[in-house]
Design a protein around this motif. Structure first.
Motif, PDB file in Angstrom:
ATOM      1  N   GLY A  24      28.211 -19.219   8.074  1.00 42.74           N
ATOM      2  CA  GLY A  24      27.516 -18.165   7.352  1.00 42.74           C
ATOM      3  C   GLY A  24      28.508 -17.114   6.922  1.00 42.74           C
ATOM      4  O   GLY A  24      29.656 -17.109   7.338  1.00 42.74           O
ATOM      5  N   GLY A  37      30.381 -15.148   9.708  1.00 37.27           N
ATOM      6  CA  GLY A  37      31.153 -15.830  10.726  1.00 37.27           C
ATOM      7  C   GLY A  37      30.299 -16.709  11.612  1.00 37.27           C
ATOM      8  O   GLY A  37      30.804 -17.474  12.423  1.00 37.27           O
ATOM      9  N   PHE A  38      29.016 -16.608  11.433  1.00 44.10           N
ATOM     10  CA  PHE A  38      28.097 -17.446  12.181  1.00 44.10           C
ATOM     11  C   PHE A  38      28.359 -18.904  11.792  1.00 44.10           C
ATOM     12  O   PHE A  38      28.497 -19.212  10.618  1.00 44.10           O
ATOM     13  CB  PHE A  38      26.694 -17.042  11.738  1.00 44.10           C
ATOM     14  CG  PHE A  38      25.585 -17.869  12.292  1.00 44.10           C
ATOM     15  CD1 PHE A  38      25.066 -17.540  13.529  1.00 44.10           C
ATOM     16  CD2 PHE A  38      25.062 -18.931  11.592  1.00 44.10           C
ATOM     17  CE1 PHE A  38      24.012 -18.272  14.041  1.00 44.10           C
ATOM     18  CE2 PHE A  38      24.017 -19.658  12.107  1.00 44.10           C
ATOM     19  CZ  PHE A  38      23.489 -19.331  13.332  1.00 44.10           C
ATOM     20  N   SER A  39      28.487 -19.799  12.746  1.00 46.15           N
ATOM     21  CA  SER A  39      28.779 -21.163  12.331  1.00 46.15           C
ATOM     22  C   SER A  39      28.105 -22.211  13.198  1.00 46.15           C
ATOM     23  O   SER A  39      27.831 -21.975  14.368  1.00 46.15           O
ATOM     24  CB  SER A  39      30.302 -21.394  12.339  1.00 46.15           C
ATOM     25  OG  SER A  39      30.732 -21.628  13.645  1.00 46.15           O
ATOM     26  N   PHE A  40      27.819 -23.306  12.597  1.00 46.29           N
ATOM     27  CA  PHE A  40      27.301 -24.463  13.327  1.00 46.29           C
ATOM     28  C   PHE A  40      28.291 -25.581  13.156  1.00 46.29           C
ATOM     29  O   PHE A  40      28.786 -25.798  12.059  1.00 46.29           O
ATOM     30  CB  PHE A  40      25.977 -24.953  12.726  1.00 46.29           C
ATOM     31  CG  PHE A  40      24.872 -23.979  12.852  1.00 46.29           C
ATOM     32  CD1 PHE A  40      24.242 -23.782  14.076  1.00 46.29           C
ATOM     33  CD2 PHE A  40      24.451 -23.241  11.773  1.00 46.29           C
ATOM     34  CE1 PHE A  40      23.220 -22.886  14.188  1.00 46.29           C
ATOM     35  CE2 PHE A  40      23.423 -22.338  11.889  1.00 46.29           C
ATOM     36  CZ  PHE A  40      22.800 -22.150  13.099  1.00 46.29           C
ATOM     37  N   GLU A  41      28.561 -26.269  14.224  1.00 47.91           N
ATOM     38  CA  GLU A  41      29.400 -27.450  14.060  1.00 47.91           C
ATOM     39  C   GLU A  41      28.599 -28.670  14.441  1.00 47.91           C
ATOM     40  O   GLU A  41      27.919 -28.683  15.451  1.00 47.91           O
ATOM     41  CB  GLU A  41      30.654 -27.353  14.911  1.00 47.91           C
ATOM     42  CG  GLU A  41      31.501 -28.582  14.741  1.00 47.91           C
ATOM     43  CD  GLU A  41      32.930 -28.335  15.146  1.00 47.91           C
ATOM     44  OE1 GLU A  41      33.636 -29.321  15.306  1.00 47.91           O
ATOM     45  OE2 GLU A  41      33.315 -27.174  15.291  1.00 47.91           O
TER      46      GLU A  41
END
Lengths: 706, 100, 121
Positions: free
Chosen positions: A249, A252-256
């Motif tokens: 996002g 800095g929001f992230s999904f891996e």
């Protein structure tokens, strides 16, 4: 306070706890006495600070905490040996982290050069990556909107095993736009061969939505590695994300996406366990050789945590107030029963005694709730010692004892400042330079010993150094120079030592930055006295000095002597009373002004008519008609207080006059007596001081310490 | 429904048909196999992909065995879940007289 | 009935933050301070979704997720990991333990709520 501000405040409070834990842990590691859990706790402390800082977008804090945490993680996993140099770096990093936390809390600034220098040091010792993980990554390029998307979705069994669910994914997809779902069940086996937790179906979905491919992939963000997913659109899309790609996002929001699940079943049994953290180290390693590795070697045996609850301090304070009321009410009841003439052995009197006993116990228990070990204050001192030592070019080591000694919270909050001053003073003025120490046959590193213990209902804090001791000739000279003592004053060694508590006294020729500009030991003494405490120093030439600070365990109750003066009931703090005596008229001598002195064992002590000094009356009581109490104020200042009668001693609950009425000179506080009347608690020092200020006899000049 | 007798075997589906229910559901169908079956879906609140697989495979098995399989009393949630998963409810039933 | 979320985090600030965001989104919120505490809560409560931290005292997130999955009735309970860890090895461990999803802090409350809605039945 709005909720976010409250949460922020909680975060900073927690940071303080974490910082204390961090420092304590690092010091244990430094001394080689750390346990297995210590490294984990240290890591967690930094990790938690980083996590919280992320919530509030405290970027500088996050960045530094990350570098710090990475190094600690390497120590934890054994890839970085925690030798003296590394621990020194970690300790300094803890200091910088504390600065960053405080700067963030107060919107202040920090020494950025220092922070940057430490980051460089970290990269040098551990080849850390420079890249902080939380810097925003460029958002994937948005695709041109397309009217229709074709999505082919084939879940693997691992998708279900992790509690993801096709139906929910389709539900999410439908939120993007109308969908048409076609189920392909061609791979479904015969019922008898079906694995109920297998996955055999493929869904072909047509989505009509003006959205990006990314929006669709976001729906599958938790499962993309546990399924086959194909997304196509009328206009050719950019290369699709591969498993393992990260969706990020703008903040800095992230999904891996998790890597493919196939390895789970097939490789788990075949491949040897490859988890470096769990390998058994050579048992021969002793904690002394490499404490950290030895620690990491031990199993992750989490120390048993005693069950605790957090309670709002206001609630405890309220309870202490109420118990105070209870004590007073109980005393009033006793008084009434006594007045009613009920026999001592009667059932009522006995039940009352029981009640009194219980009340005391409740009071003690409640006070114990608010009692805290002095550890929280002691934990701030190692850093102080390091800093002051560095600034003065001295080598100093802090040794602490009795950190577990408990004292009421109201007191604990107020001992940090005096302790800070005493320790600064001990290093700055007490310890010699390494060269001088070596020349004197001492180790180059000086020791500052900080200890706490309970002694006769008070807490005694000592700061001892093994320095040169007080240079008495110099102190005396200085005192003479400043007109603090008369030239012919005959002073004992102890009296000379205690001259340093006189206002404005400073033996250093230049006021050093360390011991504080203009803030001398007199200010320390004053703040201690305000707490009902006393401070003194003793010194042995060549061996060092010891500051002794004694404080009441609580500011909520007081042991006092009940006296009456012209019909007024007063309480005199028991701690101030040296002895009681019956004055003889022959021993009393008038001085200039309205002061009398009494001859006492060869010396003269000024007398204070309590009632007169408080303005209850204009006439003085005849000394031989009264009872005298020899009291000692701070700095050993003595006076004789005259009252009409003594009614015995008792514990009283302190009620602040300032909070309930207004400050009154000569009165420290008030309390409520058993008969319901309010009694005032005498401020002995103030009473002694007002009288003494009229005196100018040389041998009494010590009395003017305040 | 005329091809199933009133006294025929029945299977009541549990409310939650997720991962944890699939194995038991399969077991039920395997036990009941070889006879006409009325499946009651009145209590179903939730239907997941794996239980759907069992239902689809059961329907295929009953069709292969030439036994009737009926769905009774479908809850709204059940029908909505089938719709979401792209399955018409009639795809889960089998009648010997296909014309009925 | 509103969706119930159990948050497991040793930081009170983090718990407060989660609680604040999740209550605002209309969820019912249960809180635990670490893995063991989380398991205690699960003895009497059945949340729709669990959001857990990884680094915690007593029982960390990995142990917690494994323990949750060991219970047959909780195999389908979604567990989201909310952490600052970016290490791939940690992610794989969480995944192997049975985590439903992995969310990297700093978390965006709106995204977290979305993620919870996505995995909650």
């Amino acid at each position: 306070m709005d909720p976010m501000a409250a949460i922020r405040e909680t975060f900073f409070q927690e940071c303080e706890e974490q910082l204390a834990e961090l420092e304590a842990g690092l010091i244990l590691m430094e001394s080689g006495t750390a346990e297995a859990e210590t490294v984990n706790a240290v890591f967690r402390a930094v990790h938690s600070i980083k996590g919280g800082a992320g919530i509030f977008a405290l970027d500088a804090l996050v960045r530094f905490a990350h570098v710090f945490e990475t190094a600690l993680d390497q120590v934890r996993s054994g890839t970085l040996a925690a030798g003296a140099a590394v621990l020194n770096l970690l300790l300094r990093a803890a200091d910088v982290l504390a600065d960053l936390v405080r700067a963030a809390r107060e919107n202040g600034t920090v020494d950025e050069a220092r922070t940057a220098a430490l980051v460089v040091e970290f990269t040098q010792i551990s080849n850390l990556g420079h890249e902080p993980p939380l810097t925003p990554k460029p958002a994937p390029k948005a695709l041109a909107p397309a009217p229709a998307w074709l999505i082919s979705f084939t879940p693997a069994s691992a998708l279900y095993a992790k509690a993801n669910e096709t139906a929910l994914l389709l539900r999410e997809l439908r939120r993007l736009g109308p969908i048409e779902v076609a189920l392909d069940a061609t791979h479904l086996p015969e019922l008898s061969e079906l694995d109920p937790e297998g996955a055999y179906l493929t869904w072909n979905i047509t989505l009509e939505a003006d959205c990006t491919e990314q929006a669709i992939r976001n729906v599958f963000e938790f499962v993309e590695d546990d399924c086959q997913l194909n997304i196509t659109c009328a206009t050719p899309a950019e290369p699709a994300l591969k498993p393992g790609d990260v969706i990020t996002g703008d903040n800095g929001f992230s999904f891996e996406f998790f890597p493919p699940p196939v390895f789970d079943d097939e490789e788990a049994s075949a491949a040897p366990k490859a988890e470096p953290e769990h390998h058994e180290p050579p048992p021969a390693l002793t904690a002394k050789q490499n404490p950290v590795e030895a620690m990491a070697a031990k199993a992750e045996s989490a120390a048993a945590v005693s069950a605790t609850i957090r309670v709002d301090l206001d609630r405890v304070d309220r309870m202490i107030d109420l118990v105070g009321e209870l004590v007073i009410n109980e005393a009033m009841l006793s008084q009434r029963v006594l007045e009613a003439g009920i026999a001592r052995a009667s059932g009522v009197a006995m039940a009352l005694e029981e009640l009194e006993h219980l009340t005391r116990e409740i009071q003690d228990s409640v006070m114990a709730i608010r009692a805290q070990p002095v550890r929280s204050v002691f934990q701030r001192m190692p850093r102080l010692v390091r800093e002051v030592a560095a600034q003065t070019g001295k080598q100093a080591r802090l040794v602490t004892e009795g950190e577990g000694t408990e004292v009421d919270k109201t007191v604990i909050e107020r001992i940090a400042d005096p302790l800070t001053h005493m320790i600064r003073n001990a290093i700055d003025h007490g310890l010699e330079s390494p060269e001088k120490r070596l020349a004197a046959g001492k180790p180059a590193e000086g020791i500052v010993r900080l200890s706490a213990l309970h002694r006769s209902g008070r807490i005694v804090l000592e700061v001892a150094d093994d320095g040169a001791g007080i240079n008495r000739a110099r102190v005396k000279e200085k005192a003479l120079e400043n007109g603090l003592i008369a030239p012919d004053a005959a002073l004992t060694d102890d009296e000379i030592d205690n001259l340093i508590f006189l206002p404005g006294f400073s033996t250093a020729s230049t006021v050093s930055d360390i011991s504080g500009r203009g803030v001398g030991m007199d200010v320390v003494r004053q703040s201690v006295v305000a707490l009902g405490g006393r401070i003194s120093i003793s010194s042995r030439p060549g061996l060092g000095s010891t500051f002794t600070l004694s404080l009441p365990l609580t500011l909520a109750v007081l042991d006092g002597m009940v006296v009456s003066a012209r019909g007024h009931t007063l309480i005199i703090p028991l701690g101030a009373i040296v002895e009681t005596l019956k004055p003889k008229a022959a021993d009393v001598f008038p001085l200039d002004g309205e002061i009398n002195v009494i001859r006492l064992r060869g010396g003269y002590v000024p007398m204070v008519d309590v009632a007169a000094s408080l303005g209850y009356c204009d006439e003085f009581v005849e000394p031989d008609q009264s009872v005298a109490l020899l009291v000692e104020g701070e700095g050993g200042v003595r006076a004789v207080l005259l009252v009409d009668a003594i009614h015995g001693q008792r514990q009283v609950v302190i009620k602040s006059l300032e909070a309930n009425y207004r400050a009154v000179p000569g009165i420290a506080a008030a309390t409520v007596m058993g008969d319901g009347r309010v009694a005032l608690i005498l401020d002995v020092d103030a009473v002694v001081k007002t009288t003494r200020s009229e005196l100018s006899r040389p041998e009494l000049s010590l009395a003017e310490a305040r | 429904m005329e091809n199933i007798q009133p006294g025929a075997a029945t299977l009541a589906l549990p409310p939650i048909l997720d991962l944890t229910a699939a194995a038991a559901l399969l077991e039920e169908f395997l036990t009941q196999r070889g006879q006409p079956l009325r499946v009651n879906a009145g209590d179903v609140q939730r239907l997941g992909g794996q239980c759907l697989q069992v239902l689809l495979a059961a329907r295929a098995a009953w069709a292969a065995d030439e036994q009737a399989l009926h769905l009774d009393d479908c809850s709204e949630e059940f029908l909505a879940a089938l719709d979401l998963l792209g399955v018409a409810s009639k795809k889960l039933t089998y009648c010997k007289e296909m014309s009925s | 009935m509103s969706t119930t979320v159990l948050t497991v985090d040793d930081s009170r600030a983090m718990r407060d933050m989660l609680r604040h965001s999740l209550l605002a989104a209309g969820f019912r919120v249960l809180q635990a301070e670490d893995g063991l505490h989380g398991l205690e809560v699960l003895e009497t409560e059945r949340p729709d979704v669990i959001v857990t931290d990884i680094n915690m005292p007593r029982m960390d997130g990995f142990g917690f997720i494994e323990a949750v999955r060991r219970d047959e009735s909780r195999r389908s309970m979604p567990v989201l990991v909310l952490t600052t860890e970016v290490d791939a090895e940690k992610k794989n461990r969480a995944r192997a333990a049975g985590a439903t999803g992995w969310i990297v802090k700093p978390f965006d409350p709106i995204k977290l709520v979305e993620a919870i809605r996505r995995v909650a039945a």
